[in-house]
Design an enzyme around this catalytic site. Structure first.
Site, PDB file in Angstrom:
ATOM      1  N   LYS A  78      -7.496  25.788  13.759  1.00  0.00           N
ATOM      2  CA  LYS A  78      -7.276  26.688  12.622  1.00  0.00           C
ATOM      3  C   LYS A  78      -7.845  28.067  12.953  1.00  0.00           C
ATOM      4  O   LYS A  78      -8.934  28.161  13.535  1.00  0.00           O
ATOM      5  CB  LYS A  78      -7.962  26.095  11.382  1.00  0.00           C
ATOM      6  CG  LYS A  78      -7.599  26.769  10.062  1.00  0.00           C
ATOM      7  CD  LYS A  78      -8.256  26.068   8.861  1.00  0.00           C
ATOM      8  CE  LYS A  78      -7.831  26.697   7.537  1.00  0.00           C
ATOM      9  NZ  LYS A  78      -8.455  26.024   6.373  1.00  0.00           N
ATOM     10  N   SER A 158      -5.347  25.198   2.388  1.00  0.00           N
ATOM     11  CA  SER A 158      -5.132  26.353   3.237  1.00  0.00           C
ATOM     12  C   SER A 158      -4.828  25.989   4.699  1.00  0.00           C
ATOM     13  O   SER A 158      -4.361  26.837   5.439  1.00  0.00           O
ATOM     14  CB  SER A 158      -6.364  27.256   3.211  1.00  0.00           C
ATOM     15  OG  SER A 158      -7.464  26.592   3.798  1.00  0.00           O
ATOM     16  N   SER A 182      -8.553  21.878   1.124  1.00  0.00           N
ATOM     17  CA  SER A 182      -7.709  22.529   2.129  1.00  0.00           C
ATOM     18  C   SER A 182      -7.359  21.684   3.349  1.00  0.00           C
ATOM     19  O   SER A 182      -6.548  22.113   4.170  1.00  0.00           O
ATOM     20  CB  SER A 182      -8.369  23.823   2.612  1.00  0.00           C
ATOM     21  OG  SER A 182      -8.180  24.837   1.666  1.00  0.00           O
TER      22      SER A 182
END
Lengths: 492, 95, 494
Positions: A78, A158, A182
């Site tokens: 990420k 997210s 998330s």
């Protein structure tokens, strides 16, 4: 030869250890697949050369007999994790061009174990969002589409890029981060396992902060076993993070015994929400049945302050973010937009550098901390947070783990909720309470919605009860037998 | 509690985010929507409840007083939009 | 004693509070492992943590915690076993995080009282409200470039103790005495070097005036005053200004002011910030700071002797005057020098400390301080080593030279840097204690001054000094005064 991108992490590990294929081979195949899946917009940066170099080192490690669980496994990271010399911007414009001179602890742990970095995955800017439509680099497209539809759906957020990448088989596993859901919510939207450990289990050092008291690292994987293997590598005490907890990292994979007889599974009555799709309610009941069949005891529990978790979260997280994001001021790194004075430079830079949702949260956070409102909002929310944590403590007097749906809906269409922040926030209604209490949670793919989109069930555990949690998740996964892949509509 | 344009301007200034005059109204609306929604917390009786300071039940670790870091100016300045003679450089400040 | 200020329309009472920022003595910074050394090249003592790079986290320095506890103990304050770090949010070029980690609601040290000595010999108790730990900011330089401000983060994150007084001071003198007292305490405790010219200690000065007995007036805060003299100037100019404004029917604005060295007055800051709203909240990167009473007790036990205790001990055990004792303990370095010299003198003379205290303290506060003052040097830069000084005093104690000769030898030591023994040897300054030689000399002098002997015997006692003087003159001052006395008086009294 097997199609190497279809492998689970554990199968890839076993194959690598047996010499069935090399890391260079798996890595190259993934890089090709990434190239083919550009329209999903999952990766912000692909580190091909670095990946091949890391794969070569991993192959040497395996040859030397030093292989670990993650050795040679190609993964996406990420964009929120700082990776030395590589794009690390939390998908924000304000960190334009930022390449850290240091490495996050979690990624260091993975590299030390021989994992291979494919690139940096797309995400909601600064991890704020539930659909991955808040990225400076554009939205991520979910590989899943409703049956018979050609409309794009969102992968959740997210960690949407991380989720979509694994779902589309362009990464064997990925790192995500979970502040209010998330990891778990995108896992549910994309038919994956998403695991958020106990707060303090993974170091936050080198993770670009959103809300410090909530942020935790975790994996997105194809199976529970994969999550266990990857967590063992990511976790660990770190003296560089004062909130990291000095508890030994167990062999999580060894905890997957398949035996949950006598285990007490709590079903919180407050999670039955009005307007929850029938398919989700039905799936939850099925989940209860599966665990019961496996020998678990089902107990009704109450988490009375559940309905206050989201509003509490939307005070605490923005408050922390308003302060955490103050460092993005055009002085030390990233974007600078000129201004006549220092203050003008700050204001112009931050207006241009942050997206709408980030600005909204900074403003809310600034407001709830400001003079005259601190007690009514921030302090009140932290008191309610104590009550929410106490709810879980009481519940765990009666049960060992808790079973709930992961999200109140399946993946929705791109653009459906962007104009309504509150509707978007409601996505996290089932994931936020455990985040506020710092407890571990895992989403396991369990079925399909009426539209043929994946749905997850969430298991919540006790602080540092990851082994038990993973074991139950493994049993649930086996019982659900979810092994459907999205039909490939992208690429060649 | 409800925020008006002036309040938005004040908060935006505290947060150092430029918000143009014509955005103030819509921003106030968005913030009010959220604030009205979180207002439901006032229903909760929190008398005598301690505010959460940390979800982690542990003591703050303290490190030994040793110089273990720093001494790499080039790396510190590497990502800076402007630096001169080893300093970060910003628009001139008048005190 | 009245501290009222006479205005044109009557008396005014002045209310002063100080926030003293004292830099903690530690190797590394409060939350990062960068060095705290003063005066290095810009940004060379900066880590990713103290430059607030994304994802960096604070880890607290144990020694800074201990230093804060020690300082609290030195001020006789309550030590809080649990305290909380908060973020103070504001934007500034030299504040890389966009917030300062400080302690707001729950500081590490709570209330206490310090007693200060005033010029007229009286004392006054000044309340300490609290001491908290916080990060220092970096340094902005506005004069290096026509359109840019340069930022150096070397100081960013260095530990500071903010010591907040109660508004108990009523004059510039009291404020100065309080500041000196705090400075002495931290220096003796070894928690801050008190170097004001390096910015290790500075104060925010809060001043207001009111009519005696009335409610507190509106105060102004003058930031970052870095010398005691300036602080007193700030207070005096603020009193004059505020009384002037009020007597003209105006009101005082609550504001932050800057001290201007050139004029010796304060002015409003040009960059008027919006009303401060620091949005303090507990730093979620840090847990509450907790330690045991045992740690506090241990630090209390290991605490170095502080000035007041040292002064009392000097008077009681060393029999030195209260004046000398006060002068010696005023600066830690003087007290250290004195004690080292005393020990060295004891070793050389084999006499007990109680017999040497007066001699050594007189020499340090008189001869040495006088010489240093002339040279414009501090005690740590003394050109005379402890070893040489002890040798000099020993020569005096064992009778080799007289006190008067000792002063001469000391002058030569300062000039040449030679050892006193060498000087005495080379210059032939040894005291004459040979009774035979002195007796012969006395006989000759008495014979040559028969008229004066007559006058003396006739009752003119004062002439005794004349005969002593004659002996000294003939011996070049080297005659042992005691021997001279022993021999001269019986002969004169005949």
């Amino acid at each position: 030869m097997t199609e190497l991108t279809k492998l689970t992490l554990s199968a890839a590990r076993d194959g690598l250890h047996n010499g069935d294929f090399t890391s260079a081979e798996i890595t190259a195949e993934h890089l090709n697949a990434i190239d083919d899946a550009k329209e999903l917009n999952t990766y912000i940066e692909v580190t091909s050369d670095q990946a091949m170099n890391m794969a070569a080192s991993a192959d040497a490690m395996i040859k030397d007999g030093n292989a670990k669980g993650m050795t040679g496994i190609p993964i996406g990271i990420k964009d929120l994790y700082c990776t030395k010399g590589v794009h690390s911007q939390s998908a924000s414009h304000i960190l334009d061009g930022f390449k850290p001179e240091y490495e996050s602890t979690v990624t260091s742990n993975l590299w030390n174990d021989g994992a291979v970095m494919l690139g940096k995955t797309n995400m909601d800017e600064f991890a704020m969002g539930s659909s991955n439509e808040n990225s400076y680099y554009g939205p991520v497209i979910n590989p899943w589409r409703a049956t018979g539809s050609d409309k794009n759906t969102v992968p959740g957020g997210s960690s949407g890029g991380s989720a979509a990448a694994v779902a589309a088989d362009i990464s064997i596993a990925t790192t995500g981060t979970d502040t209010g859901g998330s990891i778990r919510q995108p896992a549910s939207f994309t038919g994956l396992v998403g695991f958020k450990p106990t707060y303090g289990r993974c170091s936050r050092f080198g993770m670009i902060a959103f809300a410090s008291s909530l942020d935790q690292a975790g994996p997105l994987t194809k199976t529970v076993r994969d999550a266990a293997i990857m967590m063992e590598s990511m976790a660990g005490y770190d003296a560089k993070d004062s909130t990291s907890i000095n508890v030994e990292v167990p062999n999580y994979e060894a905890a997957l015994t398949g035996d949950i007889r006598g285990l007490k599974v709590g079903i919180p009555k407050e999670y039955h929400s009005d307007g929850m799709p029938a398919a989700i309610e039905k799936l939850w009941q099925q989940g209860i049945g599966w665990l019961k069949d496996a020998g678990a005891e089902i107990v009704d529990i109450s988490l009375p302050h559940t309905k206050y978790a989201l509003p509490t979260y939307y005070i605490v997280a923005p408050a922390e973010c308003s302060s955490n994001l103050a460092r993005y001021d055009g002085v030390k790194y990233g974007l600078r937009v000129a201004g006549d004075s220092l203050d003008d430079m700050y204001k112009n830079t931050r207006a241009a550098g942050f997206g709408d949702e980030v600005k909204r949260r900074i403003l809310i956070g600034t407001y709830v901390l400001s003079a005259g409102y601190y007690d009514a909002y921030y302090l009140k929310a932290q008191r309610v947070r104590t009550l929410i944590a106490d709810d879980f403590k009481s519940a765990y007097q009666k049960c060992d783990v808790i079973l709930t749906p992961t999200a109140p809906s399946e993946a929705f269409n791109l653009g459906d909720k962007v104009s309504d922040p509150l509707a978007m926030y409601l996505n996290d209604v089932f994931t936020v309470p455990a985040s506020l209490a710092g407890l571990p949670g895992i989403s396991v793919p369990a079925g399909l919605s009426s539209d043929g989109l994946p749905l997850g069930l969430q298991l919540l555990g006790q602080a540092f009860g990851e082994e038990q949690l993973l074991n139950v998740a493994d049993v649930l996964e086996t019982a659900a037998g979810f092994n459907i892949k999205p039909a490939k509509w992208w690429g060649e | 509690m409800s925020v008006d344009k002036e309040t938005v301007a004040k908060i935006a200034n505290l947060a150092r985010i430029a918000v143009s005059e014509d955005e103030l109204e819509s921003t106030a609306g968005e913030l009010n929507n959220i604030l009205d929604w979180v207002e439901q917390l006032s229903e909760v009786d929190t008398d005598g409840v301690e505010p959460m300071t940390s979800v982690v039940a542990a003591a703050l670790p303290r490190r030994v007083d040793e110089v273990t870091d720093g001494g790499y100016r080039d790396q510190v300045l590497k990502n800076a939009p402007a630096s001169e003679h080893g300093f970060f450089a910003v628009p001139k400040v008048i005190e | 004693m009245s501290n009222l200020y006479q205005g044109a329309t009557g008396d005014w009472e002045v209310v002063i509070g100080l926030e003293i920022h004292a830099q903690v003595i530690s190797e590394s910074k409060l939350f990062s492992g960068s060095s705290t050394k003063f005066g290095s090249e810009p940004n060379t003592q900066v880590s990713f943590v103290c430059s607030a790079q994304p994802g960096m986290l604070p880890v607290i320095n144990d020694e800074c915690v201990r230093q804060a506890i020690r300082t609290g103990l030195a001020m006789g304050c309550q030590i809080n076993l649990r305290s909380v770090f908060d973020r103070k949010n504001y934007f500034y070029a030299d504040l890389p995080q966009g917030y300062q980690i400080s302690q707001f609601k729950d500081p590490i040290v709570g209330e206490g009282v310090v007693t200060v000595d005033l010029e007229d010999g009286s004392t006054k108790d000044i309340g300490v409200e609290r001491l908290h730990l916080e990060q220092d900011a970096g340094k902005s330089m506005h004069d290096q470039h026509p359109t840019m401000t340069y930022v150096d983060l070397n100081r960013s994150g260095v530990a500071l103790m903010e010591i907040v007084s109660m508004p108990d001071m009523r004059s510039a003198e009291e404020a100065g005495a309080y500041f000196k007292k705090i400075r002495s305490l931290v220096r003796y405790a070894g928690t801050c070097d008190g170097n004001m010219d390096q910015g290790s200690m500075r104060a925010d000065v809060n001043v207001s005036v009111r009519r005696p007995g009335e409610e507190l007036g509106t105060r102004t805060e003058t930031k970052n005053v870095n010398s005691i003299r300036y602080m007193m100037l700030v207070i005096e100019s603020e009193i004059r200004r505020q009384v002037g404004v009020l007597e003209d029917g105006g009101t005082i604005a609550q504001e932050t002011r800057l001290f201007e060295v050139a004029t010796g007055t304060t002015r409003t800051m040009r960059s008027k910030e919006e009303a401060h709203d620091y949005r303090y909240f507990p730093d979620p990167d840090l847990l509450p700071l907790e330690f045991s009473q045992e740690l506090v007790d241990k630090l209390a036990k290991e605490m170095p002797e502080l000035a007041d205790a040292k002064r009392d001990r000097f008077i009681k055990d060393l029999h030195i005057t209260s004046y000398n004792a006060s002068v010696l303990v005023a600066e830690k370095e003087s007290a250290d020098y004195f004690e080292e010299l005393l020990a060295a003198t004891v070793a050389k003379t084999a006499k007990p400390v109680s017999e040497l205290g007066t001699l050594v303290s007189n020499w340090v506060t008189g001869d040495l301080f006088g010489a240093l003052k002339k040279l414009g040097k501090g005690i740590t830069e003394s050109p005379v080593s402890i070893e040489h000084a002890a040798e000099l005093l020993n020569l005096q104690v064992d009778g080799t030279i007289s006190g008067r000769i000792a002063k001469e030898v000391f002058e030569l030591m300062l000039e040449t840097g030679s050892s006193p023994e060498t000087i005495v040897e080379e210059k032939g300054l040894k005291q004459v204690s040979d009774t035979g030689a002195i007796e012969t000399m006395i006989d000759e002098i008495l014979a040559a001054n028969a008229d004066k002997v007559e006058q003396y015997r006739g009752g003119k006692d004062k002439l005794y000094g004349f005969f002593v003087g004659q002996v000294m003159k003939q011996t070049g001052g080297k005659a042992n005064p005691q021997v001279v006395n022993q021999l001269l008086r019986p002969k004169l009294d005949g």
